[in-house]
Write a protein that holds these residues in place. Structure first.
Motif, PDB file in Angstrom:
ATOM      1  N   UNK A 185       6.654  65.109 -12.157  1.00  0.00           N
ATOM      2  CA  UNK A 185       7.715  65.419 -11.970  1.00  0.00           C
ATOM      3  C   UNK A 185       8.210  65.059 -10.244  1.00  0.00           C
ATOM      4  N   UNK A 186       8.970  64.468  -9.622  1.00  0.00           N
ATOM      5  CA  UNK A 186       9.227  64.714  -8.369  1.00  0.00           C
ATOM      6  C   UNK A 186      11.258  64.555  -8.096  1.00  0.00           C
ATOM      7  N   UNK A 187      10.986  65.145  -7.390  1.00  0.00           N
ATOM      8  CA  UNK A 187      13.000  65.003  -6.653  1.00  0.00           C
ATOM      9  C   UNK A 187      12.964  64.424  -6.252  1.00  0.00           C
ATOM     10  N   UNK A 188      14.294  63.744  -6.455  1.00  0.00           N
ATOM     11  CA  UNK A 188      15.294  62.888  -6.311  1.00  0.00           C
ATOM     12  C   UNK A 188      16.205  62.725  -5.387  1.00  0.00           C
ATOM     13  N   UNK A 189      16.859  63.868  -5.494  1.00  0.00           N
ATOM     14  CA  UNK A 189      18.187  64.529  -5.427  1.00  0.00           C
ATOM     15  C   UNK A 189      17.927  66.257  -4.843  1.00  0.00           C
ATOM     16  N   UNK A 190      18.300  67.741  -4.368  1.00  0.00           N
ATOM     17  CA  UNK A 190      18.529  68.195  -3.624  1.00  0.00           C
ATOM     18  C   UNK A 190      18.763  69.061  -5.297  1.00  0.00           C
ATOM     19  N   UNK A 191      19.358  68.615  -5.969  1.00  0.00           N
ATOM     20  CA  UNK A 191      18.791  69.582  -7.653  1.00  0.00           C
ATOM     21  C   UNK A 191      18.076  68.836  -8.824  1.00  0.00           C
ATOM     22  N   UNK A 193      15.098  66.690 -10.515  1.00  0.00           N
ATOM     23  CA  UNK A 193      14.241  65.258 -10.335  1.00  0.00           C
ATOM     24  C   UNK A 193      13.547  64.944 -11.248  1.00  0.00           C
ATOM     25  N   UNK A 194      13.002  63.678 -11.386  1.00  0.00           N
ATOM     26  CA  UNK A 194      11.983  62.795 -11.919  1.00  0.00           C
ATOM     27  C   UNK A 194      11.075  62.682 -12.649  1.00  0.00           C
ATOM     28  N   UNK A 195      11.141  63.126 -14.238  1.00  0.00           N
ATOM     29  CA  UNK A 195       9.873  62.684 -14.540  1.00  0.00           C
ATOM     30  C   UNK A 195       9.298  61.460 -15.154  1.00  0.00           C
ATOM     31  N   UNK A 196       8.578  60.998 -13.631  1.00  0.00           N
ATOM     32  CA  UNK A 196       7.995  59.308 -13.942  1.00  0.00           C
ATOM     33  C   UNK A 196       6.122  59.706 -15.322  1.00  0.00           C
ATOM     34  N   UNK A 197       6.529  58.701 -15.927  1.00  0.00           N
ATOM     35  CA  UNK A 197       5.469  58.327 -16.413  1.00  0.00           C
ATOM     36  C   UNK A 197       5.115  56.607 -15.886  1.00  0.00           C
ATOM     37  N   UNK A 198       3.349  56.944 -15.626  1.00  0.00           N
ATOM     38  CA  UNK A 198       3.062  56.055 -15.242  1.00  0.00           C
ATOM     39  C   UNK A 198       2.049  55.571 -15.715  1.00  0.00           C
ATOM     40  N   UNK A 199       1.101  54.275 -15.451  1.00  0.00           N
ATOM     41  CA  UNK A 199       0.128  54.411 -15.922  1.00  0.00           C
ATOM     42  C   UNK A 199      -0.598  53.139 -14.730  1.00  0.00           C
ATOM     43  N   UNK A 200      -2.495  52.764 -15.426  1.00  0.00           N
ATOM     44  CA  UNK A 200      -3.494  52.065 -14.719  1.00  0.00           C
ATOM     45  C   UNK A 200      -4.602  51.743 -15.023  1.00  0.00           C
ATOM     46  N   UNK A 563      -2.475  59.311  -5.002  1.00  0.00           N
ATOM     47  CA  UNK A 563      -2.149  58.236  -5.131  1.00  0.00           C
ATOM     48  C   UNK A 563      -0.940  58.091  -6.241  1.00  0.00           C
ATOM     49  N   UNK A 564      -1.363  58.983  -7.330  1.00  0.00           N
ATOM     50  CA  UNK A 564      -0.032  58.687  -8.360  1.00  0.00           C
ATOM     51  C   UNK A 564       0.688  59.983  -7.081  1.00  0.00           C
ATOM     52  N   UNK A 565       0.551  60.830  -6.633  1.00  0.00           N
ATOM     53  CA  UNK A 565       1.624  61.449  -6.690  1.00  0.00           C
ATOM     54  C   UNK A 565       2.429  60.584  -5.443  1.00  0.00           C
ATOM     55  N   UNK A 566       1.273  59.987  -4.864  1.00  0.00           N
ATOM     56  CA  UNK A 566       2.638  58.984  -3.756  1.00  0.00           C
ATOM     57  C   UNK A 566       3.271  58.266  -4.477  1.00  0.00           C
ATOM     58  N   UNK A 567       2.454  57.127  -5.876  1.00  0.00           N
ATOM     59  CA  UNK A 567       3.530  56.438  -7.020  1.00  0.00           C
ATOM     60  C   UNK A 567       5.425  57.381  -6.804  1.00  0.00           C
ATOM     61  N   UNK A 568       4.594  58.724  -7.204  1.00  0.00           N
ATOM     62  CA  UNK A 568       6.142  59.001  -7.839  1.00  0.00           C
ATOM     63  C   UNK A 568       7.091  59.240  -6.912  1.00  0.00           C
ATOM     64  N   UNK A 569       6.436  59.323  -5.895  1.00  0.00           N
ATOM     65  CA  UNK A 569       7.238  59.219  -4.596  1.00  0.00           C
ATOM     66  C   UNK A 569       7.628  58.530  -4.550  1.00  0.00           C
ATOM     67  N   UNK A 570       7.432  56.968  -4.169  1.00  0.00           N
ATOM     68  CA  UNK A 570       7.960  55.981  -4.685  1.00  0.00           C
ATOM     69  C   UNK A 570       8.695  55.813  -5.114  1.00  0.00           C
ATOM     70  N   UNK A 573      11.803  57.782  -4.446  1.00  0.00           N
ATOM     71  CA  UNK A 573      13.517  56.697  -3.569  1.00  0.00           C
ATOM     72  C   UNK A 573      13.450  56.221  -3.348  1.00  0.00           C
ATOM     73  N   UNK A 574      13.289  55.282  -4.958  1.00  0.00           N
ATOM     74  CA  UNK A 574      13.818  54.495  -5.779  1.00  0.00           C
ATOM     75  C   UNK A 574      14.937  54.831  -6.615  1.00  0.00           C
ATOM     76  N   UNK A 575      15.022  56.006  -6.825  1.00  0.00           N
ATOM     77  CA  UNK A 575      16.024  56.911  -7.762  1.00  0.00           C
ATOM     78  C   UNK A 575      17.191  57.113  -6.873  1.00  0.00           C
ATOM     79  N   UNK A 576      16.991  57.610  -5.663  1.00  0.00           N
ATOM     80  CA  UNK A 576      17.847  57.871  -4.609  1.00  0.00           C
ATOM     81  C   UNK A 576      18.525  57.179  -4.287  1.00  0.00           C
ATOM     82  N   UNK A 577      18.077  55.929  -4.106  1.00  0.00           N
ATOM     83  CA  UNK A 577      18.909  54.564  -3.813  1.00  0.00           C
ATOM     84  C   UNK A 577      19.686  53.885  -4.704  1.00  0.00           C
TER      85      UNK A 577
END
Length: 617
Positions: A185-191, A193-200, A563-570, A573-577
Motif C-alpha cells: 500500500x502507498x499513500x497517493x492522497x492525504x486520506x 492510499x493505493x494497493x499496488x500489485x506488481x511483478x518482475x 526497488x519495490x517500494x520505489x516502484x509503488x512510490x512512482x 505519483x501517477x495516481x496523484x497526477x
C-alpha cells in the motif's frame, strides 16, 4: 536504437531526439507535469529560438495551446502512436463510494502478466532479454538445485526426481524465468492510499521501472471484500499461463474465449518466440501485506508464524509450550517444527487464491530484509538501544553530561566515518527524538527511526565509534560491540554474495546470526536485570531467524523491497497526477492508461529508468 523510433512521427534522417523534449516527456509520463504544461514549455522554447521537430510537434498539441483540454490526446497521438503493449483488461469489481458509502460495480484496469510478457518478447526482444535475465537462467537454476531447495520438489517446472533431487533438462533451465510477485500500500492522497500489485524477474538488477511491472493499483478507500476477488481470479489465470508458457485456451472460469478476441487468436500458441516460461518463485511484501492480504498468520495471533509452529509467549487460552515462543533467540532453547514444502503443498496456512496455483505455496513467501532488519526492525532496535545507552550512560538518574550533547558527539564521529569511507547514503541528522521520547526517555523501548537505506549504512559507520567509546572489559559493553559487529558483517555477507549463497557463505551467515542472537539475548536479560528498557525482542527477530535459515536457497538481497517500494512510490505519483476530478472508484483505469504510456516511453526512449541498480537508492 534508431532515432526515428522515438516518436509517433519519424524524425528527419540523422536528426537526434531533442534533449528538452525528452526531459518534458519524462516529466509528463512520470506524472510530474501535465500535457498542457509541457506543451506550453515547448512553445516557449520555440519562441526563444528552438526549432527541433520534436519540440515543434509538442508545441502544436492542443491547437498550439488554444484547446488545452486536447493537449493530452495530441501528446499521446504524436509520441505514443506506436504503442506495442496490449492495453489493460477491464474487470468489473464491486466498489464502495467513499463519499456516500454506497456499493456499485466499476471497471478496474489489470495488466495481464502473460500478455505483457509476450508483448515484450515479440516487440522489444533486446529489452526482454535484459529484463528477464535470459543469460543468467541456467546458472541460477543450477545453483538452486545445488542448494537442494525443497521448493523444487513437487513443482510443475520439474521433470523428474532421482534420489530426492530434482533433475531437469538443460533446455528447461535456460527457458524458465523465476519471478517475484509483490504488493504494498502507498499513500497517493492525504486520506487515501493505493494497493499496488506488481511483478518482475528475480534476476533483473535494473532500476525499479525496468525491473517491475504493474498488475493493478486500486484505492483502498473504495475497496470492499468483492473488489480483489475477481482481479485475483484473472491474475491466477494469467500466472498459470506464464508457468505453462502458452496462451490460455479458456478464460479464468473455464469458458470459451470470446470469438475474434486477441486471446482467441493466440490461444494455444507459445508466449514467446524462444519458448520461455515464467514461474513465481517468491511472494514479496511486508508482514502487514502477508497477514492482511495473503491471509497468513498475523504477528499478534497465537500461532504467529507461517514458516514454523512458533507461538506468542503468553496467551489467554493456555501457556506457550517449551521452546515454542517466538521470543526465544538461542538455538538450543528452540523447539520449532519447520514447515517444509511437502507440508506446505499438503496443507498451507492460507486459502488465498494465489496458493491454488500449482506449486505455489507459502514456502514461496519470503521475509523482506528491508522490513525485518532496517525499517523498525532488528537493526533499528539494536541501534536505538545502543544510542539510548550512550545518551543515558549514567542510568535513569541525573546525567553528568546532557544526553543531547552525548548524542551530538556520537554523530560528529559518525559523520567523520561517513566522509572517510565515502558512505553513499547518510543520516542527515541524529536527534534524541529519533531514538526515544526525550520527555519520557525510560518509558518505552528505544528504536531508531530512520529510512531503510539510512539504517543500513549507519550501522557500519557507528561500529568503530561504539568500539572507541565502550570499555569492552565489561561484559555488557563487549556484548554490545559483538552484537553490532555480527549484524553489520551478516548484512555484508548478503551484499557480497550472488543470488544463491555458496555453502561457505551460508555457514558464515548462520554463524554470524547465531552469535548476534546470543549476544542480543544476553543484553535483553542484562537490561531487565538492571531495570532498563533496552534491547526489546519483537516478532521481527523470529522472522530474521527464518530469513537467515532460508538464505541457503536464495540470497535475501534478491527480496529486498527497496526497488519495490520505489516502484509503488512512482505508481503513487501517477495516481496523484490523474486523480483531479476523477472518482476514486474509477481511478484504476486512469492509472492503467498512464502507466502504459510510461512503459512505452521507457522502452522506446533511452533514459526513462533503464539504469544500473545495485542494492538500495
Amino acid at each position: 536504437m534508431d532515432a526515428s523510433e522515438t516518436s509517433g512521427e519519424p524524425l528527419p534522417k540523422g536528426e537526434q531526439p531533442s534533449a528538452l523534449a525528452h526531459l518534458l516527456l519524462s516529466l509528463w509520463s512520470h506524472g510530474h507535469l501535465s500535457a498542457s504544461l509541457i506543451q506550453q514549455l515547448a512553445h516557449m522554447a520555440l519562441l526563444d529560438g528552438a526549432s527541433h521537430p520534436e519540440l515543434v510537434s509538442m508545441a502544436g498539441c492542443g491547437n498550439w495551446g488554444e484547446l488545452a483540454g486536447n493537449a493530452h490526446r495530441d501528446v499521446m497521438a504524436t509520441f505514443c502512436a506506436d504503442i506495442q503493449i496490449t492495453p489493460p483488461v477491464s474487470i468489473q469489481v464491486e466498489v464502495m463510494d467513499p463519499k456516500t458509502s454506497l456499493h456499485s460495480v466499476e471497471d478496474a484496469s489489470l495488466f495481464l502478466p502473460h500478455m505483457l510478457f509476450s508483448d515484450l518478447a515479440h516487440h522489444h526482444p533486446e529489452q526482454f532479454q535484459t529484463m528477464f535475465g535470459l543469460d543468467k537462467l541456467k546458472d541460477f537454476w543450477l545453483e538452486v538445485e545445488k542448494s537442494e531447495d525443497d521448493r523444487l520438489l513437487g513443482h510443475p517446472i520439474c521433470l523428474d526426481k532421482r534420489q530426492g533431487l530434482v533433475k531437469r533438462s538443460v533446455q528447461q533451465k535456460e527457458s524458465t524465468i523465476p519471478l517475484f510477485l509483490h504488493a504494498d500500500g502507498v499513500e497517493f492522497q492525504t486520506r487515501d492510499s493505493l494497493l499496488c500489485w506488481n511483478w518482475g524477474c528475480l534476476l533483473n538488477q535494473l532500476h525499479s521501472l525496468s525491473s517491475h511491472f504493474l498488475l493493478c493499483a486500486f484505492p483502498k478507500s473504495c475497496s470492499v471484500d468483492g473488489t480483489w476477488g475477481p482481479l485475483m481470479a484473472w491474475i491466477k489465470w494469467s500466472l498459470e499461463a506464464m508457468q505453462d508458457g502458452l496462451h490460455p485456451v479458456v478464460d479464468p472460469f473455464n469458458n470459451p474465449l470470446p470469438k475474434g478476441s486477441v486471446w482467441d487468436k493466440l490461444q494455444g500458441q507459445a508466449l514467446t518466440p524462444g519458448q520461455q516460461r515464467a514461474v513465481v518463485w517468491t511472494l514479496q511484501g511486508d508482514h502487514e501485506m502477508f497477514a492482511n492480504i495473503l491471509k497468513l498468520p498475523h504477528w499478534r495471533s497465537q500461532f504467529c508464524c507461517w514458516s514454523c509452529d512458533a507461538q506468542q509467549p503468553k496467551t489467554k487460552k493456555k501457556a506457550c509450550p517449551a521452546g515454542k515462543s517466538y521470543k526465544i533467540l538461542k538455538e538450543e532453547d528452540q523447539n520449532f517444527v519447520y514447515l517444509d514444502n511437502a507440508a506446505a503443498l499438503a496443507k498451507g496456512k492460507s486459502d488465498h487464491v494465489l496458493f491454488s496455483i500449482p506449486g505455489l505455496t507459502t514456502r514461496m513467501v519470503r521475509h523482506d530484509g528491508l522490513h525485518v532488519f532496517l525499517v523498525s526492525g532488528i537493526a533499528n532496535h539494536l541501534l536505538g538501544s545502543l544510542l539510548h545507552y550512550i545518551m543515558y550512560f549514567d542510568g535513569k538518574g541525573p546525567q553528568t553530561v546532557k544526553p543531547t550533547d552525548r548524542l551530538a558527539m556520537v554523530f560528529e564521529q559518525v559523520q567523520q566515518v561517513y566522509r572517510e569511507s565515502s558512505t553513499p547514503t547518510r543520516l542527515s541528522n541524529l536527534k534524541a527524538s529519533m531514538v526515544t521520547d526525550p520527555k519520557k526517555p525510560h518509558q518505552d523501548f528505544p528504536c531508531l527511526q530512520a529510512k531503510g537505506s539510512e539504517t543500513k549504512h549507519f550501522g557500519p559507520a557507528f561500529l568503530p565509534v561504539l568500539q572507541s567509546l565502550l570499555d569492552t572489559s565489561k561484559e555488557e559493553h563487549s556484548k554490545m560491540v559483538e552484537a553490532l559487529e555480527c549484524l553489520v558483517n551478516l548484512l555484508s555477507v548478503f551484499d557480497a554474495a550472488d543470488m544463491v549463497l555458496t555453502e561457505m557463505e551460508f555457514h558464515q551467515a548462520t554463524d554470524l546470526a547465531k552469535r548476534f542472537f546470543y549476544a542480543y539475548d544476553w543484553l535483553h536479560g542484562w537490561a531487565a536485570g538492571v531495570d532498563r528498557k533496552l534491547f526489546h525482542i519483537t516478532m521481527k527477530f523470529h522472522t530474521g531467524h527464518h530469513l537467515v535459515h532460508d538464505s541457503r536457497h536464495l540470497n535475501p538481497k534478491a527480496c529486498w523491497n527497496f526497488r519495490s517500494e520505489d516502484f509503488v512510490g512512482r505508481i503513487s505519483r501517477l495516481g496523484s497526477s490523474v486523480a483531479m476530478g476523477v472518482k476514486s472508484t474509477r481511478l484504476s483505469t486512469k492509472i492503467g492508461a498512464k502507466y502504459r504510456a510510461l512503459l512505452h516511453m521507457q522502452l522506446k526512449r533511452l533514459g526513462f529508468g533503464v539504469i544500473s541498480y545495485q542494492d538500495d537508492p
